[in-house]
Design a protein around this motif. Structure first.
Motif, PDB file in Angstrom:
ATOM      1  N   MET A 130      68.738  10.177 124.483  1.00 41.20           N
ATOM      2  CA  MET A 130      68.376   8.800 124.234  1.00 41.20           C
ATOM      3  C   MET A 130      69.227   7.862 125.088  1.00 41.20           C
ATOM      4  N   THR A 131      70.513   8.163 125.191  1.00 38.37           N
ATOM      5  CA  THR A 131      71.395   7.334 126.006  1.00 38.37           C
ATOM      6  C   THR A 131      70.963   7.383 127.471  1.00 38.37           C
ATOM      7  N   ALA A 170      68.015   7.959 128.627  1.00 42.79           N
ATOM      8  CA  ALA A 170      66.762   7.212 128.772  1.00 42.79           C
ATOM      9  C   ALA A 170      67.033   5.719 128.825  1.00 42.79           C
ATOM     10  N   ALA A 171      67.986   5.264 128.023  1.00 41.45           N
ATOM     11  CA  ALA A 171      68.333   3.838 128.034  1.00 41.45           C
ATOM     12  C   ALA A 171      68.955   3.444 129.372  1.00 41.45           C
ATOM     13  N   THR A 191      66.949  -1.707 129.659  1.00 44.84           N
ATOM     14  CA  THR A 191      67.893  -1.297 128.614  1.00 44.84           C
ATOM     15  C   THR A 191      69.172  -0.676 129.200  1.00 44.84           C
ATOM     16  N   GLY A 201      72.367   1.055 127.362  1.00 41.84           N
ATOM     17  CA  GLY A 201      72.627   2.459 127.648  1.00 41.84           C
ATOM     18  C   GLY A 201      74.059   2.694 128.107  1.00 41.84           C
ATOM     19  N   LEU A 252      76.234   2.473 125.046  1.00 43.19           N
ATOM     20  CA  LEU A 252      76.077   3.675 124.227  1.00 43.19           C
ATOM     21  C   LEU A 252      76.768   4.883 124.861  1.00 43.19           C
TER      22      LEU A 252
END
Length: 71
Positions: free
Chosen positions: A1-2, A4-5, A11, A15, A18
């Protein structure tokens, strides 16, 4: 998820934040693992070295995440 951010420009700042938080959060576990490996007679010298060397390498990773946060 990180990841992807970070990959999405919209984003990326989130990211980066994160990612930096993730690397800081896992640092105590890596310290514990290094201490455990150093104390164990079952781990090889290479495993011990990798466990110890990876600790300071987290610093540039945190800094890279913060750099993404800044833009």
């Amino acid at each position: 998820m990180t990841a992807a951010a970070i990959a999405m420009p919209r984003t990326r700042r989130l990211g980066g934040t994160l990612a930096a938080l993730l690397f800081v959060a896992v640092f105590p576990a890596n310290v514990r693992m290094a201490r455990s490996y150093l104390r164990s007679s079952k781990t090889t010298a290479r495993q011990k070295a990798v466990a110890v060397v990876r600790l300071p390498l987290q610093i540039p990773l945190v800094l890279a995440g913060l750099a993404l946060r800044r833009g």
